[in-house]
Design a protein around this motif. Structure first.
Motif, PDB file in Angstrom:
ATOM      1  N   SER A 173       0.825  -1.204   0.000  1.00 50.09           N
ATOM      2  CA  SER A 173       0.000   0.000   0.000  1.00 50.09           C
ATOM      3  C   SER A 173       0.861   1.256   0.000  1.00 50.09           C
ATOM      4  N   PRO A 174       0.599   2.175  -0.942  1.00 54.19           N
ATOM      5  CA  PRO A 174       1.353   3.423  -0.896  1.00 54.19           C
ATOM      6  C   PRO A 174       1.082   4.204   0.383  1.00 54.19           C
ATOM      7  N   GLY A 175      -0.055   3.946   1.025  1.00 60.89           N
ATOM      8  CA  GLY A 175      -0.338   4.609   2.304  1.00 60.89           C
ATOM      9  C   GLY A 175       0.694   4.235   3.338  1.00 60.89           C
ATOM     10  N   MET A 197      -9.941  14.372   2.692  1.00 63.95           N
ATOM     11  CA  MET A 197      -9.457  13.170   2.019  1.00 63.95           C
ATOM     12  C   MET A 197     -10.261  12.910   0.749  1.00 63.95           C
ATOM     13  N   ILE A 198      -9.565  12.387  -0.250  1.00 64.10           N
ATOM     14  CA  ILE A 198     -10.264  11.950  -1.460  1.00 64.10           C
ATOM     15  C   ILE A 198     -10.084  10.443  -1.592  1.00 64.10           C
ATOM     16  N   HIS A 234      -6.691   8.125  -1.223  1.00 64.02           N
ATOM     17  CA  HIS A 234      -5.491   8.857  -1.637  1.00 64.02           C
ATOM     18  C   HIS A 234      -4.951   9.570  -0.397  1.00 64.02           C
ATOM     19  N   PHE A 235      -3.711   9.310  -0.071  1.00 65.71           N
ATOM     20  CA  PHE A 235      -3.216   9.795   1.221  1.00 65.71           C
ATOM     21  C   PHE A 235      -2.283  10.994   1.119  1.00 65.71           C
ATOM     22  N   GLU A 236      -2.350  11.727   0.004  1.00 65.70           N
ATOM     23  CA  GLU A 236      -1.497  12.917  -0.029  1.00 65.70           C
ATOM     24  C   GLU A 236      -1.997  13.980   0.953  1.00 65.70           C
TER      25      GLU A 236
END
Lengths: 168, 731
Positions: free
Chosen positions: B68-70, B422-423, B439-441
């Protein structure tokens, strides 16, 4: 024990200490003699003689003024007994229209003035903006801070204050 | 079943005994003297450092297992080591909010007879994401393993990852549309999910069949188990070295020392007294698809906090006067509230030395029953607890900061965190496969200002002090959208002598999909959900969403025409409207609409932080730099901060100090002329209050607070000199 000179504390408070040095202070063990040096720095900054007992804002201080302890602006204006909410003696600008909010938020979406307003609490003498509240219309003005001044000086600083002769 | 508990007692009885000893002595587990620390302080400190090293190392290893990129990119993970009773001894960096929520999970299993059934054995793996047992929200899935030595339960190792997809009614994990527990996603309620150091196949199958993107959750499970086993084996080897009796004693002394250190730190950094503050949160969903008519579609919450610092050094936070829980996803459990307190304390007061559950024990939360902070109904949804948690603990940070300013530690004062919306998304990926993710940016918002400098730009969120937005290329690998812009938003920090940190805005082109569902959460509508301090303004946080459906972007690109890369600085006509043709959408509140398709453009904006101090004191030279680099506009510099900027020969902004001085003197005079005495304003406002001349949502907010809290009713009545109940029509 960590300790810094009064000059270093003065620069730190004014935001002019170089960042690497500030960063080291942030990361180091805290200096236990900070409070009285800090007060001494602020005392030199203000143009009046009443001893500062406790800073409560960027330009707002509780000080001993004769027999009284009052909240005072850096310009010398007194907001009265420190146990009362100084904001009630301040001047106020309320931004509760799109036009007045847009002055502060020129390019963003705005709050709905029917749901939220901005209240600016200002020194009526020098015009310093001391505090900003964002609140729903009708929300009571908040009393930000009621310090336990006696307990602080007695139990934490080990220098009990003289008893107050007058009630509040 | 436990063969031989560490004491003569079974673990449940041991937990109760530990709590009784704390009650009787005021010290953790009745440890009134730090004997081992006094005997050999160096050995004591070295051991704790080793435990911290085990945690940090286990987390870093696990991040490299995760898909997970998170977790990999943004670091949405934390691990910790616990006593056999479930109290945290040492923790890693990361999402430290969960160190204490995991403690609640372990204790919940112990209290609920897990020793007998399903039994606690060496090699077992337990998982949980039920906030009423111990987490914040469904995507925060925690795994713990018991640590046995010489046949005795001697501790626990635990790990949490924030999952990017939780299988709820909308894709992602912070399920905005959840109005009850039953739509939040896949629940794992303190279950034994593995034995003999291996995840059970039937558990993995359940995950695979109930999630939109199971690879994230399942590989995260493996990462967590690996980190837990790693920590467990390290602790066992340490016990071989120091002896079991020493371990059992020292692990508890670490916590008692943590408790004492927190009290001492409070006495060192703050001033005793009562501190008060508040913030608000607005929610607007009227007419949006998917919402069941269970509660008010539009509502306003007040979040007042009264914090007391006693002369003992104890911090007590009281949420009395706030709103009831509701049929929405923003409720929070006491576990989440504890977690919020813990992650804030670790950032602001426990930044060195021992950090563990001892710090939490030196504080107290008063969470009124029936409010969003402590719902009296366990069916409520908590999927987006952070929507209210972040504003609430932003207030806590400002209250703490006032105490730092009073004491002289101005370098620690911090105007606080903000919500970072958050999106989340799902549908068909760019590879043609079903997908879902958060999406955790958003983990890189702007921070509040400090009392000595500006806030951090695009580099802070409250829940993870290790904030990171992740690389664009990695996010693009995981979603059918391409970045056409990631820009600083000018003027997005609250104005002040020191401005809040600025936020950023992303602009995406939907690509290679005919079904992309986009959902946003955790943004406040119609009200600021943050604040400034000492004269600083709140950051602009009531943001709408902008999109263009069926845009002509491919045509523009083919012709080499300029594209829109951000929304621009004109609030009445965005760059999207200027540059792109198509169906333009501007939406207030959560973005929940029909699926998007290739060629659509979508923007999402994060939040900046509040400002500190009077705007008219801002440094003109620093402001010129801000304008040059796009953090402030020239118009804002002059109109808000009173700073006149000229241009040098190359066109770069330069502060005109004399003109600035004159302009500021005028602004100050105008300010004084415009202001009126507060007493006059109160007298006028009182007439409005008496007739309750408020928007329906505001009126309802007051009525609910008055009904739930005698103190709020009394304070309202006293301040306005009215009878709050009759004025607001409360029975």
């Amino acid at each position: 024990m960590t300790s810094y000179s009064k000059e270093v504390i003065a620069d730190l408070v004014s935001g002019t200490l170089p960042w690497p040095q500030t960063r080291r202070i942030m990361s180091a063990y805290k200096d236990d003699d900070r409070f009285f040096k800090y007060v001494a720095v602020l005392q030199e900054r203000v143009g009046w003689k009443d001893p500062i007992l406790l800073p409560v804002g960027d330009h707002l201080f509780i000080c001993q003024s004769g027999d009284e302890r009052v909240t005072k602006c850096e310009c010398g204006h007194s907001f009265g007994d420190y146990r009362k909410n100084w904001k009630l003696k301040a001047a106020i600008i309320v931004r509760d229209t799109e036009e007045s909010l847009r002055e502060i938020y020129p390019n963003s979406d705005l709050p709905d003035p029917d749901w939220m307003e901005i209240r600016e609490f200002i020194c009526p003498q020098c015009g310093t903006l001391h505090e900003v509240e964002s609140a729903a219309p009708g929300y009571p003005i908040v009393h930000d801070f009621e310090p336990d001044l006696e307990g602080f000086y007695r139990d934490w600083l080990g220098r009990p204050l003289e008893p107050l002769n007058k009630g509040g | 079943m436990l063969d031989k508990p560490a004491s003569a007692l079974r673990i449940r009885e041991r937990l109760l005994e530990s709590e009784r000893l704390m009650e009787e002595t005021g010290c953790y587990d009745g440890i009134t003297e730090l004997k081992l620390r006094n005997q050999d302080p160096l050995k004591f400190e070295t051991l704790h450092t080793k435990l911290r090293a085990y945690c940090v190392s286990a987390r870093e290893m696990a991040r490299r297992i995760s898909a997970s990129p998170g977790v990999r990119e943004v670091g949405e993970m934390v691990v910790a080591i616990y006593t056999s009773e479930g109290d945290a001894i040492a923790l890693s960096n990361g999402i430290m909010v969960h160190v204490h929520t995991m403690s609640r999970f372990i204790k919940w299993m112990i209290r609920n007879g897990y020793e007998e059934n399903p039994q606690i054995r060496d090699g077992d793996i337990f998982a949980n994401n039920d906030a009423f047992i111990g987490t914040v929200q469904v995507p925060d899935v925690m795994d713990v393993v018991p640590i046995f030595h010489s046949g005795k339960l001697v501790g626990w190792a635990g790990a949490v990852c924030h999952e990017l997809e939780a299988g709820g009614i909308t894709p992602g994990g912070d399920v905005a549309l959840a109005q009850e527990r039953f739509t939040e996603g896949l629940f794992v309620c303190a279950e034994k999910v593995g034995e003999n150091n291996e995840l059970r196949r039937d558990y993995v199958i359940r995950c695979e069949r109930n999630l939109r993107m199971p690879i994230y959750w399942v590989l995260d499970e493996k990462a967590k188990v690996a980190s837990c086993i790693d920590m467990r084996e390290s602790v066992k080897a340490l016990i071989d070295e120091i002896g079991l009796d020493y371990w059992m004693q020292v692990s508890k002394e670490f916590i008692e020392e943590g408790r004492r250190a927190q009290l001492a730190r409070t006495r060192q950094l703050t001033v005793p007294g009562i501190y008060r503050g508040h913030t608000f949160y607005g929610h607007v969903t009227k007419g949006k698809p998917g919402y069941q008519p269970l509660g008010d579609p539009d509502w306003l919450y007040n979040i007042p906090i009264e914090m007391e610092i006693t002369t003992d050094g104890k911090i007590v936070m009281d949420f009395e006067g706030t709103q009831p829980w509701g049929y929405h996803s923003m409720n929070c459990t006491p576990a989440g509230m504890d977690g919020g307190m813990f992650v804030t304390l670790t950032q602001h007061m426990n930044f060195e030395g021992l950090v563990n559950d001892g710090a939490w024990m030196a504080t107290e939360l008063k969470l009124p029953h029936g409010t969003w902070t402590n719902p009296d109904n366990e069916m409520v949804a908590t999927a987006t607890s952070w929507a209210l948690l972040l504003p609430a603990y932003g207030v806590f940070q400002r209250l703490l900061s006032r105490s730092f300013i009073a004491r002289g530690f101005v370098e620690e004062a911090f105007v606080g965190q903000v919500n970072s919306p958050m999106i989340e998304m799902g549908g068909t990926s760019q590879y043609g496969t079903p997908f879902g993710m958060a999406h955790f940016e958003c983990a890189a918002a702007g921070s509040g200002a400090l009392a000595i400098k500006d806030g951090l730009d695009t580099a802070y969120v409250g829940w993870n002090p290790e904030s990171d937005m992740g690389n664009i290329e990695i996010w693009e690998q995981n979603m059918p959208m391409l970045y056409i812009g990631r820009s600083i938003v000018p003027n997005s920090g609250g104005a002040g002598k020191y401005r809040g940190g600025c936020s950023f805005l992303s602009t995406w082109l939907v690509s290679k999909t005919d079904h992309l569902r986009l959902v946003t959460s955790e943004h406040s509508s119609r009200v600021f959900d943050n604040g400034g301090l000492c004269g600083g303004y709140p950051a602009p946080t009531c943001q709408k969403h902008r999109a263009v459906r069926h845009s002509n972007i491919f045509e523009l690109a083919e012709n080499g025409a300029p594209l829109a890369h951000h929304t621009g600085t004109n609030p009445y006509r965005s760059e999207l409207e200027v540059r792109l043709e198509g169906e333009h959408v501007t939406m207030e509140g959560p973005y929940i609409t029909a699926p998007h398709k290739t060629g659509d453009v979508f923007t999402h904006s994060y939040n900046g932080g509040g400002g500190y101090g009077d705007v008219l004191e801002r440094d003109p030279v620093k402001t010129a730099w801000d304008v040059e680099n796009g953090f402030l506009t020239k118009e804002a510099a002059e109109g808000i901060f009173g700073i006149v900027l000229d241009e040098d020969e190359e066109g770069f902004p330069v502060a005109n100090l004399d003109a600035t001085k004159r302009h500021r003197a005028e602004m100050r005079a105008k300010r004084l002329a415009r202001a009126k005495p507060v007493s006059e304003w109160i007298a006028k406002e009182r007439e409005r209050v008496k007739t309750s001349d408020f928007a329906p949502e505001v009126k309802k907010m007051y009525a609910r607070a008055i009904k739930l809290s005698a103190r709020f009713a009394r304070d309202f009545s006293t301040f306005w000199d009215v009878d709050a109940k009759s004025t607001l029509g409360v029975e």
